[in-house]
Design an enzyme around this catalytic site. Structure first.
Site, mmCIF file in Angstrom:
data_model
loop_
_atom_site.group_PDB
_atom_site.id
_atom_site.type_symbol
_atom_site.label_atom_id
_atom_site.label_comp_id
_atom_site.label_asym_id
_atom_site.label_seq_id
_atom_site.Cartn_x
_atom_site.Cartn_y
_atom_site.Cartn_z
ATOM 1 N N ASP A 74 0.347 -1.291 0.287
ATOM 2 C CA ASP A 74 -0.025 -0.190 -0.030
ATOM 3 C C ASP A 74 0.887 1.849 0.130
ATOM 4 O O ASP A 74 2.026 1.101 0.788
ATOM 5 C CB ASP A 74 -1.118 0.281 1.104
ATOM 6 C CG ASP A 74 -0.424 -0.662 2.810
ATOM 7 O OD1 ASP A 74 1.012 -1.098 2.703
ATOM 8 O OD2 ASP A 74 -1.137 -0.974 3.285
ATOM 9 N N CYS A 99 1.220 4.741 9.659
ATOM 10 C CA CYS A 99 0.924 3.704 9.717
ATOM 11 C C CYS A 99 1.863 2.548 8.710
ATOM 12 O O CYS A 99 2.159 1.273 8.764
ATOM 13 C CB CYS A 99 -0.833 3.489 8.622
ATOM 14 S SG CYS A 99 -1.230 1.810 8.886
ATOM 15 N N HIS A 101 3.453 3.053 5.621
ATOM 16 C CA HIS A 101 3.655 2.063 4.437
ATOM 17 C C HIS A 101 5.092 2.946 3.285
ATOM 18 O O HIS A 101 4.750 2.046 2.469
ATOM 19 C CB HIS A 101 2.505 2.720 3.389
ATOM 20 C CG HIS A 101 0.694 2.718 4.231
ATOM 21 N ND1 HIS A 101 0.179 2.866 3.953
ATOM 22 C CD2 HIS A 101 0.660 1.488 4.813
ATOM 23 C CE1 HIS A 101 -1.333 2.155 4.153
ATOM 24 N NE2 HIS A 101 -0.868 1.356 5.348
ATOM 25 N N GLU A 133 -5.844 2.689 3.418
ATOM 26 C CA GLU A 133 -6.516 3.823 5.001
ATOM 27 C C GLU A 133 -7.430 4.183 4.741
ATOM 28 O O GLU A 133 -8.148 4.096 5.758
ATOM 29 C CB GLU A 133 -5.375 5.050 4.513
ATOM 30 C CG GLU A 133 -3.797 4.511 5.429
ATOM 31 C CD GLU A 133 -3.993 3.544 6.958
ATOM 32 O OE1 GLU A 133 -4.704 3.306 7.635
ATOM 33 O OE2 GLU A 133 -2.935 3.314 6.606
ATOM 34 N N HIS A 160 2.545 -6.239 6.643
ATOM 35 C CA HIS A 160 1.989 -4.984 7.392
ATOM 36 C C HIS A 160 3.431 -4.839 8.500
ATOM 37 O O HIS A 160 3.384 -6.383 9.591
ATOM 38 C CB HIS A 160 0.566 -5.042 7.730
ATOM 39 C CG HIS A 160 0.296 -3.369 8.483
ATOM 40 N ND1 HIS A 160 0.223 -2.908 9.825
ATOM 41 C CD2 HIS A 160 -0.714 -3.042 7.970
ATOM 42 C CE1 HIS A 160 0.512 -1.215 9.492
ATOM 43 N NE2 HIS A 160 -1.038 -1.683 8.477
ATOM 44 N N HIS A 354 -0.798 4.228 13.227
ATOM 45 C CA HIS A 354 -1.242 5.215 13.671
ATOM 46 C C HIS A 354 -1.038 6.667 14.597
ATOM 47 O O HIS A 354 -2.125 7.895 14.344
ATOM 48 C CB HIS A 354 -3.271 5.060 13.090
ATOM 49 C CG HIS A 354 -3.375 3.755 12.237
ATOM 50 N ND1 HIS A 354 -4.605 4.012 11.468
ATOM 51 C CD2 HIS A 354 -2.887 3.755 11.249
ATOM 52 C CE1 HIS A 354 -5.277 3.663 11.113
ATOM 53 N NE2 HIS A 354 -4.094 3.198 10.464
#
Length: 382
Positions: A74, A99, A101, A133, A160, A354
């Site tokens: 992502d 996050c 990415h 997101e 992730h 986050h």
């Protein structure tokens, strides 16, 4: 050329400085194309689609393909303001890769750079995905038919980052890794009136309070306690002034469940409870659900067991079996259509995902590249 650790860290730092929100990743998209253009192009084909303009697909032609293996990363960021004391900091005010990415993209570029000069046996398709997101980028891509023809994928992998795992650790589990999520909005329609004459009004605030309490009993009384579910209302709005009874109230929340069946069961009960509360208070309650592409991330049993076995045995990999998490990820939609596996990459951050204090350790990048290139080479021998 295979990107070195130093080069990957510099790429990550550049990406970190240019974060962009869902479906607006134009600068990120351009930079990814620039980096990929620096690789040997002998085995590569780059594909773009004007219907999803910030998405990028890169196909690596295999020498003796039996299948096409997909790898997804992502590329979007979050509306989070980064603290000024971070050593590497976002240059886009109010937007941050909170996050991780930027880590995800750097790992993907490292893997791609390896196979650009070490032709794989199987075909590979790298998917640089916008809008994870929000806006369901994975579902958009699938529904637009991006994974057809030469870009049809037989199995999909993606990672992730995880702030709670040691740097470079690979974490995974069979079954559900991440919960599915559904947005839920409830609007209570009552009748406004003077605060001194409640009998002449239908108080939407009182109804909303009763509704919130009743909805919480779905998890505590309707759901098997050995299975997980969550209902959270993070925003409630009603009224204009203290001495006027509100005629309308709005509740905005999220539902989470480890299986799609669980999500649908909770949604059914939310609707039933809302109908009951509306009847009790002589009001009307509108219920709106929006899941988009945020299905549970349910790992394919056979592929995931092969992945776990490799990671457990690989001497250069630190592996941990992890528990399910209630966080959401739209890779779940792709895994509902195409078998595959999502896994964690430990980044040992002091701050949570986050959060503005999220600071991943960059040593995780090369660890992720090493683990995944090794796995893919082993997978292609099977």
């Amino acid at each position: 050329m295979t990107l070195t650790e130093d080069q990957l860290i510099q790429i990550r730092r550049h990406l970190h400085q240019i974060p962009e929100l869902a479906l607006h990743e134009t600068q990120t998209h351009a930079y990814l194309k620039e980096v990929i253009a620096s690789f040997s192009q002998v085995y590569l084909t780059v594909h773009e689609d004007s219907r999803l303009p910030t998405a990028l697909l890169v196909r690596v032609a295999g020498s003796r393909p039996q299948r096409t293996i997909g790898y997804r990363t992502d590329i979007d960021a979050l509306p989070v303001s980064e603290p000024a004391d971070h050593a590497v900091r976002s240059q886009h005010p109010g937007v941050m890769h909170a996050c991780g990415h930027d880590i995800h993209m750097s790992v993907a570029l490292g893997i791609l750079s390896y196979f650009a000069t070490h032709q794989p046996l199987d075909n590979l398709v790298f998917f640089f995905q916008p809008a994870e997101e929000s806006e369901s980028g994975g579902k958009r891509a699938y529904d637009l038919g991006l994974f057809t023809g030469d870009y049809r994928v037989d199995e999909f992998y993606g990672l992730h980052d995880n702030p709670d795992l040691p740097t470079g650790t690979i974490g995974c589990r069979n079954g559900t890794l991440f919960a599915g999520t559904t947005e839920v909005n409830l609007t209570v329609h009552g009748k406004s009136g003077h605060a001194a004459f409640p009998h002449e009004a239908t108080d939407a605030v009182v109804i909303a309070a009763a509704l919130i309490l009743q909805l919480q009993t779905i998890i505590s009384r309707d759901i098997d306690p050995t299975r997980c579910g969550v209902i959270t209302f993070g925003k409630v709005t009603a009224g204009t002034i203290r001495n006027v009874i509100a005629g309308e109230a709005r509740l905005e929340g999220t539902i989470r469940g480890l299986t799609q069946e669980m999500l649908l069961r909770i949604r059914q009960r939310v609707q039933e409870v809302a109908n009951g509360v509306a009847a009790t208070y002589n009001a009307t309650i509108d219920v709106d659900f929006n899941q988009g592409g945020y299905y549970p991330v349910e790992n394919n049993p056979k592929l995931t067991q092969r992945f776990i076995t490799y990671m457990q045995r690989a001497p250069q990999v630190a592996f941990q079996e992890t528990r399910p998490a209630m966080t959401g990820e739209d890779f779940g939609y792709l895994l509902a259509q195409i078998p595959g596996t999502m896994f964690w990459l430990g980044v040992d951050s002091p701050g949570a995902l986050h959060a503005a204090t999220f600071v991943p350790h960059e040593a995780a990048i090369i660890a992720g590249v090493t683990a995944m290139t090794g796995f893919l080479e082993q997978r292609m021998q099977a």
